[in-house]
Design a protein around this motif. Structure first.
Motif, PDB file in Angstrom:
ATOM      1  N   CYS A   1      14.345 -22.430   1.187  1.00 40.47           N
ATOM      2  CA  CYS A   1      15.292 -22.909   2.194  1.00 40.47           C
ATOM      3  C   CYS A   1      16.588 -22.094   2.180  1.00 40.47           C
ATOM      4  O   CYS A   1      17.274 -22.020   1.148  1.00 40.47           O
TER       5      CYS A   1
ATOM      6  N   ASN B   1      18.695 -32.337  -1.858  1.00 39.26           N
ATOM      7  CA  ASN B   1      17.486 -32.425  -2.691  1.00 39.26           C
ATOM      8  C   ASN B   1      17.791 -32.309  -4.184  1.00 39.26           C
ATOM      9  O   ASN B   1      16.883 -32.451  -5.007  1.00 39.26           O
TER      10      ASN B   1
ATOM     11  N   CYS C   1      15.412 -31.164   2.958  1.00 38.74           N
ATOM     12  CA  CYS C   1      16.272 -32.330   3.186  1.00 38.74           C
ATOM     13  C   CYS C   1      16.678 -32.370   4.670  1.00 38.74           C
ATOM     14  O   CYS C   1      16.280 -31.499   5.448  1.00 38.74           O
TER      15      CYS C   1
ATOM     16  N   CYS D   1      15.699 -24.576  -2.362  1.00 42.30           N
ATOM     17  CA  CYS D   1      14.424 -25.267  -2.627  1.00 42.30           C
ATOM     18  C   CYS D   1      13.288 -24.370  -2.127  1.00 42.30           C
ATOM     19  O   CYS D   1      13.264 -23.990  -0.953  1.00 42.30           O
TER      20      CYS D   1
ATOM     21  N   CYS E   1      21.533 -24.227   1.166  1.00 46.07           N
ATOM     22  CA  CYS E   1      22.496 -24.385   0.060  1.00 46.07           C
ATOM     23  C   CYS E   1      22.001 -23.709  -1.205  1.00 46.07           C
ATOM     24  O   CYS E   1      20.883 -23.194  -1.272  1.00 46.07           O
TER      25      CYS E   1
HETATM   26  S1  SF4 Z   1      18.941 -29.177  -0.950  1.00 48.88           S
HETATM   27 FE1  SF4 Z   1      18.366 -29.198   1.222  1.00 48.88          FE
HETATM   28  S2  SF4 Z   1      19.693 -27.658   2.184  1.00 48.88           S
HETATM   29 FE2  SF4 Z   1      19.751 -27.305  -0.036  1.00 48.88          FE
HETATM   30  S3  SF4 Z   1      18.193 -25.735  -0.383  1.00 48.88           S
HETATM   31 FE3  SF4 Z   1      17.242 -27.748  -0.743  1.00 48.88          FE
HETATM   32  S4  SF4 Z   1      16.303 -28.267   1.207  1.00 48.88           S
HETATM   33 FE4  SF4 Z   1      17.785 -26.645   1.609  1.00 48.88          FE
END
Ligand code: SF4
Length: 578
Positions: A154, A303, A180, A161, A157
């Motif tokens: 992802c 997450n 998320c 993930c 952030c």
């Molecule tokens: S916590 Fe949410 S926004 Fe951050 S990397 Fe994981 S899936 Fe992506």
């Protein structure tokens, strides 16, 4: 209507809805602006003001009129405005030599008003934006063959993930399993408000040009500048950051990344005292105590809790065997899950950390209350720290932006080092952008410095408070800017943004940010992790490969390719051999 005034301490921070609407509707949408243009206040403070629906918030740097949201999570005498253009108009640009402006603990006056609410157009007018008629476009996505891409990482952030399952139909992303709410919003709306053509500014509007022409003009600006700034880079891959570093070197400019306004103090403290740290694996399998200090992962790293805190680890029976402690100035939604919540007075974290260092050594704390926290509670927390089998201290911008800056982080690092005399304890900064850590790593391995790296004398140097972007802009030191995958206009203090309206600005980005309103040249780019592959560094320093799921729109290149074209052209103009 009562016309009382209140003196308050203003804090800024991220929220889920801000992140979601930024991705789904874009920074130019009313929905996004509504999510960054409000003030949260304690019910008692609102009552003191006569229960107004809107207030004028004033600091020594400016004022805005915002709707009031009543929230008993906010401490009496404090207020909260989400990070974004309104908060940025109010905060001080001074960094006192630390390179980071005071984005938290700002003294402000709040009063009821009959003036109209501040709008996005007001914001652009105040800052003298160059272009307000932005050609917002969505990328047309045609349905087609169904595909599933497994183990996607992802690009939002610092948790990066890497277990998402993305379902695609033709050029449409239709499902994100494992991500998320913010991640889902990012993937499913990747086509929204895209920059689809290169543009140059003609008066107060943009006109479309070829990529070659945009690159030629951008190269000329950079080659002719005496001291250009290359800034952003936390939302792109390390391969692109390497090329950007060479552009800074060739132009004798300065290269900086967004850590300058988030974990810059962490990097400084690391260089001073070092840190005991670990990757996610040992934390998941060993930690029986997790502390979140000045961070709110349930809104900013959604997450994180389900990855590290809730699951069963090899040697820990999941959440029921893990204690969770939250230290923050306000009762965040993350605090709702805490076994112990400690509300610290704004800006006084360093005192609390010092008291904790004393308490774990059984030294007497002579005062009954430290930083708003009763002595008994400090001793209780110290006991939890000492008796943990494996503790983790995650910390965020609530700590890095507290008034003591890197001194507060040094205290946290020393606390964790000292705790290792009793038990095992590690610490990890909660990094915001998915590759802000990578931006630090690339600069470190290329120059020896993690951010704010200046090449004016032909060799790298880093002088925070001088070569850091907020200072460079607020002091009017740079005469051109190349902004890559970042939005300083939405997050920098007013005086810094005002300088962007006075110098030539080149923006390389996938979506229309507020900074594009200050651009003279806009160059579109593909999105890393969706349309472009690349390497990024997770917050714990683990390098992660970002997959490409879809092709970029026709004629659009990835950041690395755009920057390579630009570097080649700049070298030609500067007569530097490759
Ligand atoms: S916590 Fe949410 S926004 Fe951050 S990397 Fe994981 S899936 Fe992506």
């Amino acid at each position: 209507m009562s016309f009382n005034k209140l003196f308050i301490i203003l804090n800024t921070g991220r929220t889920i809805r801000q992140g979601m609407f930024m991705e789904s509707d874009g920074k130019w949408s009313k929905k996004y602006f509504d999510e960054v243009a409000y003030i949260e206040m304690n019910p008692e403070d609102v009552k003191t003001l006569g229960n107004p629906s809107k207030v004028k918030v004033s600091t020594n740097r400016g004022s805005v009129v915002l709707p009031v949201r009543v929230n008993d999570r906010v401490r009496k005498g404090s207020a909260f405005i989400p990070m974004g253009p309104c908060a940025s108009l109010l905060v001080d640009h001074e960094t006192d030599g630390t390179g980071i402006p005071y984005l938290k603990s700002t003294k402000a006056i709040v009063e009821p008003t009959d003036e109209p609410l501040t709008t996005l157009q007001d914001f652009l007018k105040i800052l003298e934006a160059k272009v307000v008629d932005i050609p917002i476009t969505d990328l047309e996505t045609k349905p087609g063959e169904k595909r599933v891409v497994e183990n996607v990482s992802c690009p939002f952030c610092g948790d990066v993930c890497d277990y998402l399952r993305i379902e695609v139909e033709g050029a449409r992303i239709v499902r994100n399993v494992g991500g998320c709410a913010i991640s889902i919003s990012k993937f499913l709306n990747y086509n929204k408000h895209r920059i689809l053509k290169p543009y140059i500014r003609d008066g107060n509007r943009f006109i479309e040009v070829s990529l070659e022409k945009a690159i030629d003009m951008a190269a000329e600006i950079l080659a002719n500048a005496k001291y250009p700034l290359i800034y952003g880079l936390s939302s792109t891959c390390v391969e692109a950051i390497e090329v950007a570093t060479e552009i800074a070197e060739v132009t004798h400019g300065v290269i900086d990344n967004t850590s300058v306004v988030c974990h810059g103090p962490t990097m400084l403290a690391l260089q001073e005292v070092g840190a005991v740290t670990a990757t996610f694996g040992p934390m998941l399998h060993l930690a029986d105590l997790v502390i979140f200090w000045g961070c709110n992962p349930r809104e900013a790293h959604m997450n994180h809790i389900s990855r590290i805190v809730m699951p069963r680890g090899r040697f820990v029976e999941g959440r029921k065997a893990r204690k969770v402690v939250i230290v923050d100035v306000r009762k965040t939604v993350t605090a709702d899950m805490a076994d112990l919540f400690i509300q610290v007075e704004p800006g006084r974290d360093v005192e609390l950390l010092r008291a904790l260092r004393m308490a774990i050594k059984d030294l007497e704390i002579e005062v009954p209350v430290v930083a708003g926290v009763p002595r008994e509670k400090i001793i209780e927390l110290a006991e939890m720290l000492r008796t943990a089998r494996y503790g983790v201290l995650f910390f965020g911008m609530g700590l890095t932006q507290s008034e003591a800056r890197f001194r507060a982080i040094e205290e946290a690092m020393k606390l964790v080092q000292e705790l290792n005399e009793w038990t095992k304890f590690v610490l990890l900064p909660m990094r915001g952008h998915y590759n802000v850590n990578g931006a630090n790593q690339v600069l470190l391995w290329n120059t020896g410095y993690p951010y704010a790296v200046d090449f004016a004398r032909g060799f790298p140097r880093m002088i925070v408070g001088v070569t850091s972007t907020p200072d460079l802009l607020a002091n009017g030191d740079v005469d051109a800017a190349l902004i890559i995958a970042s939005d300083p206009a939405a997050h920098f203090p007013r005086k810094a943004v005002e300088h962007l309206s006075k110098i030539p600005v080149i923006v390389v980005d996938a979506k229309w940010s507020l900074t594009t309103a200050f651009a003279d040249i806009v160059i579109p780019a593909g999105m890393v992790g969706i349309e472009c592959e690349g390497t990024v560094y997770r917050m714990d320093g683990v390098p992660i490969y970002m997959k490409k799921i879809l092709d970029p729109p026709p004629g659009i290149l990835c950041d690395k390719d755009v920057l390579e074209m630009l570097l080649k052209k700049v070298k030609e103009l500067k007569k530097v051999s490759s």
